[in-house]
Design a protein around this motif. Structure first.
Motif, PDB file in Angstrom:
ATOM      1  N   THR A 166       2.579  12.946   5.158  1.00  0.00           N
ATOM      2  CA  THR A 166       2.743  14.342   5.600  1.00  0.00           C
ATOM      3  C   THR A 166       3.819  14.498   6.668  1.00  0.00           C
ATOM      4  O   THR A 166       4.556  15.476   6.661  1.00  0.00           O
ATOM      5  CB  THR A 166       1.411  14.911   6.148  1.00  0.00           C
ATOM      6  N   ARG A 167       3.938  13.516   7.568  1.00  0.00           N
ATOM      7  CA  ARG A 167       4.922  13.665   8.645  1.00  0.00           C
ATOM      8  C   ARG A 167       6.346  13.678   8.116  1.00  0.00           C
ATOM      9  O   ARG A 167       7.208  14.374   8.617  1.00  0.00           O
ATOM     10  CB  ARG A 167       4.758  12.531   9.671  1.00  0.00           C
ATOM     11  N   GLN A 177      -6.633   3.641  -5.001  1.00  0.00           N
ATOM     12  CA  GLN A 177      -7.655   3.660  -3.960  1.00  0.00           C
ATOM     13  C   GLN A 177      -8.566   4.868  -4.157  1.00  0.00           C
ATOM     14  O   GLN A 177      -8.273   5.754  -4.952  1.00  0.00           O
ATOM     15  CB  GLN A 177      -6.996   3.707  -2.581  1.00  0.00           C
ATOM     16  N   VAL A 180       0.855  -1.192   0.000  1.00  0.00           N
ATOM     17  CA  VAL A 180       0.000   0.000   0.000  1.00  0.00           C
ATOM     18  C   VAL A 180       0.889   1.240   0.000  1.00  0.00           C
ATOM     19  O   VAL A 180       1.727   1.424   0.876  1.00  0.00           O
ATOM     20  CB  VAL A 180      -1.017   0.019   1.160  1.00  0.00           C
ATOM     21  N   GLY A 220      -0.370   4.585  -1.005  1.00  0.00           N
ATOM     22  CA  GLY A 220      -1.248   5.695  -1.400  1.00  0.00           C
ATOM     23  C   GLY A 220      -1.257   6.836  -0.398  1.00  0.00           C
ATOM     24  O   GLY A 220      -1.916   7.846  -0.616  1.00  0.00           O
ATOM     25  N   GLY A 221      -0.514   6.672   0.693  1.00  0.00           N
ATOM     26  CA  GLY A 221      -0.554   7.687   1.759  1.00  0.00           C
ATOM     27  C   GLY A 221       0.128   8.976   1.343  1.00  0.00           C
ATOM     28  O   GLY A 221       0.946   9.004   0.423  1.00  0.00           O
ATOM     29  N   GLN A 222      -0.220  10.046   2.050  1.00  0.00           N
ATOM     30  CA  GLN A 222       0.330  11.357   1.700  1.00  0.00           C
ATOM     31  C   GLN A 222       1.674  11.633   2.363  1.00  0.00           C
ATOM     32  O   GLN A 222       2.373  12.571   1.985  1.00  0.00           O
ATOM     33  CB  GLN A 222      -0.677  12.456   2.071  1.00  0.00           C
ATOM     34  N   LYS A 247       8.562   7.229   9.241  1.00  0.00           N
ATOM     35  CA  LYS A 247       7.326   8.008   9.426  1.00  0.00           C
ATOM     36  C   LYS A 247       7.639   9.495   9.509  1.00  0.00           C
ATOM     37  O   LYS A 247       6.959  10.316   8.915  1.00  0.00           O
ATOM     38  CB  LYS A 247       6.622   7.598  10.728  1.00  0.00           C
ATOM     39  N   GLY A 298      -7.631   6.006   3.224  1.00  0.00           N
ATOM     40  CA  GLY A 298      -6.989   5.135   4.218  1.00  0.00           C
ATOM     41  C   GLY A 298      -6.561   3.807   3.624  1.00  0.00           C
ATOM     42  O   GLY A 298      -7.076   3.395   2.577  1.00  0.00           O
TER      43      GLY A 298
HETATM   44  P1  UTP Z   1       0.418   6.098   7.454  1.00  0.00           P
HETATM   45  O1  UTP Z   1      -0.692   5.794   8.341  1.00  0.00           O
HETATM   46  O2  UTP Z   1       1.771   6.204   8.066  1.00  0.00           O
HETATM   47  O3  UTP Z   1       0.065   7.423   6.657  1.00  0.00           O
HETATM   48  O4  UTP Z   1       0.439   5.033   6.306  1.00  0.00           O
HETATM   49  P2  UTP Z   1       0.892   8.242   5.582  1.00  0.00           P
HETATM   50  O5  UTP Z   1      -0.127   8.945   4.760  1.00  0.00           O
HETATM   51  O6  UTP Z   1       1.882   7.423   4.825  1.00  0.00           O
HETATM   52  O7  UTP Z   1       1.726   9.285   6.437  1.00  0.00           O
HETATM   53  P3  UTP Z   1       1.257  10.543   7.298  1.00  0.00           P
HETATM   54  O8  UTP Z   1       0.368   9.999   8.375  1.00  0.00           O
HETATM   55  O9  UTP Z   1       0.551  11.481   6.363  1.00  0.00           O
HETATM   56  O10 UTP Z   1       2.545  11.093   7.801  1.00  0.00           O
HETATM   57  C1  UTP Z   1       0.861   3.722   6.499  1.00  0.00           C
HETATM   58  C2  UTP Z   1       0.876   3.031   5.160  1.00  0.00           C
HETATM   59  O11 UTP Z   1      -0.417   3.037   4.593  1.00  0.00           O
HETATM   60  C3  UTP Z   1      -0.385   3.627   3.308  1.00  0.00           C
HETATM   61  C4  UTP Z   1       0.846   4.515   3.296  1.00  0.00           C
HETATM   62  O12 UTP Z   1       1.287   4.749   1.970  1.00  0.00           O
HETATM   63  C5  UTP Z   1       1.799   3.664   4.113  1.00  0.00           C
HETATM   64  O13 UTP Z   1       2.321   2.626   3.319  1.00  0.00           O
HETATM   65  N1  UTP Z   1      -1.625   4.395   3.103  1.00  0.00           N
HETATM   66  C6  UTP Z   1      -2.052   5.267   4.063  1.00  0.00           C
HETATM   67  C7  UTP Z   1      -2.301   4.238   1.931  1.00  0.00           C
HETATM   68  O14 UTP Z   1      -1.898   3.449   1.044  1.00  0.00           O
HETATM   69  N2  UTP Z   1      -3.444   4.962   1.747  1.00  0.00           N
HETATM   70  C8  UTP Z   1      -3.911   5.819   2.663  1.00  0.00           C
HETATM   71  O15 UTP Z   1      -4.973   6.448   2.414  1.00  0.00           O
HETATM   72  C9  UTP Z   1      -3.199   5.971   3.860  1.00  0.00           C
END
Ligand code: UTP
Length: 471
Positions: free
Chosen positions: A118-119, A194, A112, A114-116, A405, A221
């Motif tokens: 941000t941290r 997603q 996975v 797709g997360g942003q 992170k 998510g």
């Molecule tokens: P995190 O919960 O650490 O979030 O994702 P994030 O978006 O990467 O980082 P922050 O919180 O903005 O700093 C854990 C994993 O879940 C994936 C992320 O890519 C990472 O592999 N993820 C998270 C998704 O694929 N989609 C999402 O909508 C959120």
């Protein structure tokens, strides 16, 4: 064609859900911009948002997460690291079973991504972060090389399914193409995107806008994976390929053992539907979700929902009672995911207060100084209570769990790089090599997947006096 009036059906929907502000700037938009806004608004499920808010309100009045957490027990279906380390026969047996699953083409991998992020504050998808301590290779490259090496070891292709989002998709695809899928057969890689969810104003419940004709949206998510797998056709592809188990991992941990044969073997031998790697929490205060049983059902409780007295309770030996920290490394049975889908199971939304930039009624962009909005995310671990059989497997934390992170401090590039060096050094020294002082060493998965591979390739007594990357 000019769109001068707001279509009646759209206006009625907005009225019904009290979201009329979304067309405030309609008159100032070109017809192209109006069309885009209309498409965005059509894609929003306002009823779903309303329901997520209502469920949240109801759950706070029925049972708080804290009162639920007060009943939690440590997991009972469990394989502890120390037990497995002492039981060579069991290790061999499970490893053999896992390798057979791989060799028989029964295993796929899900990443996975797709997360942003941000941290971390990196301006690209997290997988593009250069994490190789000597090579500077990206997280993506290290993970791809693991899949390639594991498939060479097994003598069978291992399909890689990678989830992206609107935030990461285009750059990720371009990066893979530019790097020729890091040597993997592109036909074995499936990217699927997603969904997104709009952010709402925390006080008014109104959907926030990021531009006069655009909604403020973010990925839904990692739990959005369930819907996305089906919507994109990726799940059908898994079934057609005869896959039985899916190794799931996240893009932020470059030290994960992708398709760990021992984990896969345990999953199969215990007939588990979902197997999760956990690590012992380092302290009661550590901000980490924990794997527990509540009313005899396995679930993960987020650190923010774990009351401090429960988090700090110890057993007779003085160890934390609720100890099993979630690494977000899982194996899912394909049949389990199919069952969830057939039963129409939707994962709940978790609501998070976040800073969400938005445009105000005058069309001005506002960058809030404190959290002003609510984002909606689904978490993949919420499938856990649905499993009739779930297994927990303790991993070696130093070796396998070093997520990136934050930009610095804990769980940062610095700690992840140090971990990759530490593992390479351990392996080389176990093979009898000498690594001078603080010299950084790094081993590509294509060179070795474990100590045994290193022992075959490195002569005892070999000296590493300069930074070295073995590939
Ligand atoms: P995190 O919960 O650490 O979030 O994702 P994030 O978006 O990467 O980082 P922050 O919180 O903005 O700093 C854990 C994993 O879940 C994936 C992320 O890519 C990472 O592999 N993820 C998270 C998704 O694929 N989609 C999402 O909508 C959120």
């Amino acid at each position: 064609m000019m769109i001068d009036a707001i279509p009646q059906e759209l206006q009625q929907r907005l009225d019904k859900f009290n979201q009329q502000h979304l067309v405030t700037h309609w008159k100032d938009l070109s017809s192209e911009q109006c069309s885009r806004l209309m498409a965005e608004l059509e894609s929003i499920d306002f009823a779903e948002i309303q329901q997520a808010l209502a469920t949240k309100a109801a759950s706070t009045s029925a049972e708080t997460p804290a009162s639920r957490a007060a009943r939690c027990q440590p997991p009972s279906q469990l394989i502890r690291l120390a037990d497995l380390e002492q039981d060579a026969e069991k290790r061999q047996q499970t490893e053999k079973a896992g390798l057979k699953m791989l060799r028989d083409g029964k295993v796929g991998v899900i990443l996975v991504a797709g997360g942003q992020g941000t941290r971390l504050g990196f301006d690209h998808p997290k997988g593009m972060f250069p994490i190789g301590p000597v090579s500077d290779h990206t997280v993506f490259q290290i993970l791809f090389e693991q899949v390639i090496a594991r498939s060479q070891q097994a003598g069978a292709a291992i399909p890689y399914f990678i989830m992206t989002s609107d935030a990461t998709h285009d750059e990720t695809v371009a990066f893979f193409e530019e790097h020729d899928y890091f040597g993997m057969n592109a036909d074995d890689v499936t990217l699927f995107k997603q969904g997104t969810m709009p952010a709402i104003d925390a006080e008014t419940g109104k959907v926030l806008m990021s531009a006069p004709n655009a909604i403020a949206k973010s990925p839904d998510g990692h739990g959005g994976m369930l819907q996305a797998l089906h919507k994109s056709g990726a799940f059908a592809r898994m079934v057609d390929a005869g896959l039985e188990a899916l190794f799931y991992h996240q893009v932020d941990n470059p030290s994960v053992i992708v398709c760990d044969p021992i984990l896969l073997g345990c999953h199969q031998i215990y007939e588990s539907e979902i197997t999760t790697k956990v690590v012992a929490k380092m302290s009661a205060e550590e901000r980490m979700g924990v794997l527990v049983e509540v009313d005899e059902q396995m679930e993960i409780i987020e650190y923010s929902d774990l009351p401090s007295d429960v988090a700090s309770a110890t057993d007779d030996s003085g160890n934390l009672r609720i100890w099993a920290g979630n690494t977000a490394i899982h194996v899912f049975s394909v049949a389990f995911l199919k069952r969830l889908h057939d039963a129409g199971i939707d994962l709940p939304f978790h609501l998070a207060n976040k800073k969400v930039p938005y445009i105000d009624a005058d069309g001005q962009l506002v960058e809030p100084a404190k959290p002003n909005g609510i984002k909606f995310e689904r978490f993949i671990f919420d499938v856990l209570p649905q499993a009739t059989k779930a297994l927990v497997f303790e991993a070696d934390r130093d070796r396998e769990f070093n997520p990136v992170k934050n930009a610095e401090g804990n769980d940062s590039p610095e700690t992840a790089k140090a971990a990759l060096i530490r593992t390479a050094r351990n392996w080389l020294e176990s093979a009898g090599a000498i690594v001078a002082g603080k010299v950084p060493v790094e081993i590509s998965p294509l060179f070795a997947l474990d100590i045994a591979d290193v022992k075959e390739k490195i002569e005892p007594g070999r000296m590493f006096a300069e930074p070295t990357y073995l590939r």
